[in-house]
Design an enzyme around this catalytic site. Structure first.
Site, PDB file in Angstrom:
ATOM      1  N   LYS A  22       5.138   7.922   9.723  1.00 35.17           N
ATOM      2  CA  LYS A  22       5.199   8.013   8.327  1.00 35.17           C
ATOM      3  C   LYS A  22       6.632   8.269   8.029  1.00 35.17           C
ATOM      4  CE  LYS A  22       4.183  12.191   6.303  1.00 35.17           C
ATOM      5  NZ  LYS A  22       5.285  12.568   5.241  1.00 35.17           N
ATOM      6  N   ASN A  23       7.272   9.318   8.466  1.00 31.36           N
ATOM      7  CA  ASN A  23       8.643   9.703   8.090  1.00 31.36           C
ATOM      8  C   ASN A  23       9.570   8.650   8.331  1.00 31.36           C
ATOM      9  OD1 ASN A  23       7.416  12.062   7.077  1.00 31.36           O
ATOM     10  ND2 ASN A  23       8.294  13.385   8.725  1.00 31.36           N
ATOM     11  N   ARG A  93       7.396  13.846  -2.471  1.00 31.56           N
ATOM     12  CA  ARG A  93       8.729  14.157  -2.260  1.00 31.56           C
ATOM     13  C   ARG A  93       9.735  13.066  -1.926  1.00 31.56           C
ATOM     14  NH1 ARG A  93      12.915  18.258  -1.992  1.00 31.56           N
ATOM     15  NH2 ARG A  93      14.210  17.569  -0.471  1.00 31.56           N
ATOM     16  N   CYS A 117       4.821  18.703  -0.897  1.00 29.92           N
ATOM     17  CA  CYS A 117       4.453  19.720   0.079  1.00 29.92           C
ATOM     18  C   CYS A 117       4.923  20.984  -0.531  1.00 29.92           C
ATOM     19  CB  CYS A 117       4.996  19.518   1.531  1.00 29.92           C
ATOM     20  SG  CYS A 117       3.946  18.797   2.744  1.00 29.92           S
ATOM     21  N   ARG A 122      12.399  23.163  -1.748  1.00 28.23           N
ATOM     22  CA  ARG A 122      12.832  22.107  -1.022  1.00 28.23           C
ATOM     23  C   ARG A 122      13.945  21.424  -1.862  1.00 28.23           C
ATOM     24  NH1 ARG A 122       8.164  19.250   1.992  1.00 28.23           N
ATOM     25  NH2 ARG A 122       9.796  18.371   3.356  1.00 28.23           N
ATOM     26  N   PRO A 123      15.159  22.019  -1.958  1.00 30.33           N
ATOM     27  CA  PRO A 123      16.161  21.588  -2.742  1.00 30.33           C
ATOM     28  C   PRO A 123      16.745  20.162  -2.405  1.00 30.33           C
ATOM     29  CG  PRO A 123      17.070  23.299  -1.349  1.00 30.33           C
ATOM     30  CD  PRO A 123      15.520  23.206  -1.216  1.00 30.33           C
ATOM     31  N   ILE A 124      17.690  19.647  -3.488  1.00 28.29           N
ATOM     32  CA  ILE A 124      18.217  18.314  -3.268  1.00 28.29           C
ATOM     33  C   ILE A 124      19.808  18.415  -3.402  1.00 28.29           C
ATOM     34  CG2 ILE A 124      16.193  16.845  -3.858  1.00 28.29           C
ATOM     35  CD1 ILE A 124      17.490  16.993  -6.787  1.00 28.29           C
ATOM     36  N   ASP A 125      20.350  19.695  -3.316  1.00 28.00           N
ATOM     37  CA  ASP A 125      21.563  19.983  -3.576  1.00 28.00           C
ATOM     38  C   ASP A 125      22.401  18.809  -2.436  1.00 28.00           C
ATOM     39  OD1 ASP A 125      20.545  21.566  -1.633  1.00 28.00           O
ATOM     40  OD2 ASP A 125      22.251  22.589  -1.697  1.00 28.00           O
ATOM     41  N   LEU A 126      22.135  18.797  -1.464  1.00 27.49           N
ATOM     42  CA  LEU A 126      22.758  17.968  -0.310  1.00 27.49           C
ATOM     43  C   LEU A 126      22.501  16.549  -0.544  1.00 27.49           C
ATOM     44  CD1 LEU A 126      21.915  20.084   2.778  1.00 27.49           C
ATOM     45  CD2 LEU A 126      23.895  20.255   1.361  1.00 27.49           C
ATOM     46  N   ASP A 308       7.427  20.431  12.001  1.00 20.64           N
ATOM     47  CA  ASP A 308       6.151  19.690  11.616  1.00 20.64           C
ATOM     48  C   ASP A 308       4.994  19.819  12.593  1.00 20.64           C
ATOM     49  OD1 ASP A 308       7.035  18.804   9.213  1.00 20.64           O
ATOM     50  OD2 ASP A 308       7.063  16.760   9.896  1.00 20.64           O
ATOM     51  N   ARG A 400      -2.659  11.878   3.304  1.00 20.92           N
ATOM     52  CA  ARG A 400      -1.306  11.703   3.035  1.00 20.92           C
ATOM     53  C   ARG A 400      -0.529  11.059   4.341  1.00 20.92           C
ATOM     54  NH1 ARG A 400       2.254  15.972   1.429  1.00 20.92           N
ATOM     55  NH2 ARG A 400       3.683  14.515   2.320  1.00 20.92           N
TER      56      ARG A 400
HETATM   57  C1  UD1 Z   1      11.842  15.632   6.405  1.00 19.95           C
HETATM   58  C2  UD1 Z   1      10.346  14.951   6.738  1.00 19.95           C
HETATM   59  C3  UD1 Z   1       9.480  16.418   6.821  1.00 19.95           C
HETATM   60  C4  UD1 Z   1      10.061  17.431   7.963  1.00 19.95           C
HETATM   61  C5  UD1 Z   1      11.487  17.482   7.502  1.00 19.95           C
HETATM   62  C6  UD1 Z   1      12.273  18.558   8.721  1.00 19.95           C
HETATM   63  C7  UD1 Z   1      10.195  12.900   5.884  1.00 19.95           C
HETATM   64  C8  UD1 Z   1       9.350  12.166   4.777  1.00 19.95           C
HETATM   65  N1  UD1 Z   1       9.810  14.354   5.857  1.00 19.95           N
HETATM   66  O1  UD1 Z   1      11.705  16.314   5.098  1.00 19.95           O
HETATM   67  O2  UD1 Z   1       8.025  15.995   7.418  1.00 19.95           O
HETATM   68  O3  UD1 Z   1       9.448  18.619   7.911  1.00 19.95           O
HETATM   69  O4  UD1 Z   1      12.117  16.370   7.550  1.00 19.95           O
HETATM   70  O5  UD1 Z   1      12.001  17.885   9.934  1.00 19.95           O
HETATM   71  O6  UD1 Z   1      10.821  12.508   6.500  1.00 19.95           O
HETATM   72  N2  UD1 Z   1      17.548  21.156   2.224  1.00 19.95           N
HETATM   73  C9  UD1 Z   1      18.580  21.895   1.378  1.00 19.95           C
HETATM   74  N3  UD1 Z   1      19.038  20.924   0.560  1.00 19.95           N
HETATM   75  C10 UD1 Z   1      18.733  19.700   0.466  1.00 19.95           C
HETATM   76  C11 UD1 Z   1      17.967  19.039   1.367  1.00 19.95           C
HETATM   77  C12 UD1 Z   1      17.244  19.989   2.103  1.00 19.95           C
HETATM   78  O7  UD1 Z   1      18.852  22.829   1.240  1.00 19.95           O
HETATM   79  O8  UD1 Z   1      19.418  18.788  -0.485  1.00 19.95           O
HETATM   80  C13 UD1 Z   1      16.661  22.226   3.135  1.00 19.95           C
HETATM   81  C14 UD1 Z   1      15.423  22.244   2.803  1.00 19.95           C
HETATM   82  O9  UD1 Z   1      15.145  23.157   1.805  1.00 19.95           O
HETATM   83  C15 UD1 Z   1      14.893  22.582   4.034  1.00 19.95           C
HETATM   84  C16 UD1 Z   1      15.765  22.022   5.161  1.00 19.95           C
HETATM   85  O10 UD1 Z   1      17.055  21.750   4.341  1.00 19.95           O
HETATM   86  O11 UD1 Z   1      14.886  23.876   4.384  1.00 19.95           O
HETATM   87  C17 UD1 Z   1      15.080  20.702   5.944  1.00 19.95           C
HETATM   88  O12 UD1 Z   1      14.955  19.686   4.759  1.00 19.95           O
HETATM   89  P1  UD1 Z   1      15.078  18.050   5.079  1.00 19.95           P
HETATM   90  O13 UD1 Z   1      15.477  18.083   6.465  1.00 19.95           O
HETATM   91  O14 UD1 Z   1      15.873  17.614   4.154  1.00 19.95           O
HETATM   92  O15 UD1 Z   1      13.524  17.928   5.147  1.00 19.95           O
HETATM   93  P2  UD1 Z   1      12.790  16.604   4.152  1.00 19.95           P
HETATM   94  O16 UD1 Z   1      13.901  15.328   4.405  1.00 19.95           O
HETATM   95  O17 UD1 Z   1      12.553  16.701   2.968  1.00 19.95           O
END
Ligand code: UD1
Length: 421
Positions: A22-23, A93, A117, A122-126, A308, A400
């Site tokens: 899936k991922n 997401r 989820c 789950r921010p998007i700042d990065l 996960d 999902r």
């Molecule tokens: C992906 C996986 C999810 C898995 C996760 C971690 C998919 C579709 N989903 O989620 O199943 O649990 O990787 O292995 O591939 N963060 C920030 N800022 C950002 C982005 C992330 O602070 O801009 C933080 C998140 O809050 C979290 C951590 O980074 O605490 C890890 O998130 P991330 O690796 O981005 O996970 P996803 O890509 O959402």
């Protein structure tokens, strides 16, 4: 609303074939927006998240052919809009992953803010930090984000990620492939799904090096061609079935796997006393007739122990001899399954990001809620071990992310049925 009814039917036994990940497939699908040519993706799992992503691509003008369910043909000759549809975005997401490709190909992308989820902030700042570094002007409202490239398009840059976010690495990589000049992503995520995406993009004509390490170099190109690609097997599904064999004290051969992708799960199962062997045709897991013991787990970005698999592993740890500690370092609120496991008699205590799992639990089935995808899987595993019947609601979370979930478990001898209410 549907429910799963699960009962202990003794050890699981037999073979299971793992589906495409899936991922991995979701970012590959997003990447098809980068080319006007036909992209063929094989081993596509039949999942709710995949159909949301199909709808998403069609909302941007993609023509999709998926008559043969495992094969997906996508052609996005023209992008009809660069605005994300809120109804679709709020369902998943990972739909935010279309932002990088849209920005790269069209110079603009507008997305309503994502849902998904409920596992902490789950921010998007990065992601946005990356787009800005590539020269985009980013506007953030309370309920949307808009990114616009300058008149010359995106420009290669060095980007350091404060945390190796999987989604941010993927989004920035996709934004950078059509940028002018060279981009470096430092402290990049190293997950196998990142490597799969880089391989997919390179087959399309991108010039990406270093995927799977902490520094990814992307030399921009002017256009991408079509591609044919097979999705990697799902390492989280693999881990889930390894744990299903372990918690039921069964014996299962798991086929279509990449052993390197599940190393930490194998190591931890072995520490508990489970036999795991790599055979020519798959991974053999044997937990019959033995005393299994406790271990400690700490989730980390790849190649560390995957977050996960934290909840399914915790369900297993409730059943072994001795107490274990489980530390979640990737997400800030990923212990929602603890409450549900405790309703089944697990008696787990949490303190901040650590869960103390006493072990030797006499789990008893009851009514529980799948609070997220992996929590749902954990509760099914617990139900396969527990006395009496376990009734799991909100199973759309499970659907999902796990293909033919009930069917695969039933083939291994599990008593599990889906009922519609
Ligand atoms: C992906 C996986 C999810 C898995 C996760 C971690 C998919 C579709 N989903 O989620 O199943 O649990 O990787 O292995 O591939 N963060 C920030 N800022 C950002 C982005 C992330 O602070 O801009 C933080 C998140 O809050 C979290 C951590 O980074 O605490 C890890 O998130 P991330 O690796 O981005 O996970 P996803 O890509 O959402």
């Amino acid at each position: 609303m549907s429910k799963l009814i699960v009962q202990n039917n003794g050890p699981l036994y037999g073979e299971v074939i793992i589906s495409g990940a899936k991922n991995a497939v979701l970012p590959l699908m997003a990447a098809t927006l980068l080319s006007s040519k036909t992209c063929l993706i094989d081993d596509v799992p039949d999942l709710k998240d995949v159909s949301v992503m199909k709808d998403m691509l069609m909302s941007f003008g993609a023509e999709i052919n998926s008559d043969n369910k495992e094969e997906l043909e996508v052609k996005v000759e023209n992008i009809s809009t660069t605005n994300g549809d809120y109804e679709l975005v709020k369902k998943m997401r990972a739909s935010f992953l279309v932002m990088g490709p849209l920005l790269s190909r069209c110079g603009r992308a507008y997305m309503p803010l994502p849902g998904g989820c409920a596992i902490g902030k789950r921010p998007i700042d990065l992601h946005l930090k990356g787009f800005k570094a590539l020269g985009a002007e980013v506007t953030e409202g309370d309920f949307f984000v808009e990114a616009k490239a300058g008149p010359g398009g995106l420009i290669g840059a060095s980007i350091y990620l404060d945390f190796p976010s999987v989604g941010a690495t993927e989004n920035i990589m996709m934004a950078a492939v059509l940028a002018k000049g060279t981009t470096y992503i430092e402290n990049a995520a190293e997950e196998p799904e990142i490597v799969d995406l880089a391989n997919f993009l390179n087959k399309m004509g991108a010039r990406i090096k270093g995927a799977g390490t902490d520094t990814i170099k992307i030399e921009g190109v002017t256009e991408l061609r079509g591609v044919t690609h097979t999705v990697i097997p799902d390492r989280i599904e693999t881990g889930t079935f390894m744990l299903a064999a372990a918690i039921t004290r069964g014996e299962v051969l798991i086929k279509n796997i990449v052993p390197d992708h599940v190393k930490p799960i194998v190591a931890k199962l072995k520490e508990c006393g489970v036999t795991v062997e790599l055979l020519d045709d798959g991974m053999y897991v044997d937990a019959r007739d033995r005393v299994l013991t406790a271990t400690n787990i700490k989730t980390l970005p790849y190649p560390g122990f995957p977050t996960d698999i934290q909840s399914p592993f915790m369900a297993f740890l409730t059943t072994v001899k001795g107490s274990s500690e489980v530390m979640e370092t990737v997400f800030e609120n990923r212990f929602m399954h603890v409450n549900e496991l405790n309703r089944m008699g697990a008696n787990i205590k949490t303190e901040d990001r650590i869960a103390f799992v006493p072990g030797d639990s006499e789990l008893e089935g009851t009514q529980v809620v799948a609070t997220d995808l992996r929590a749902g899987a954990a509760l099914v595993l617990a139900g396969l071990f527990a006395k009496e019947t376990t009734e799991i609601s909100q199973i759309y979370h499970i659907e999902r992310g796990y293909e033919k979930f009930v069917e695969k478990f039933r083939k291994l001898g599990a008593t599990i049925i889906k009922v519609e209410e």
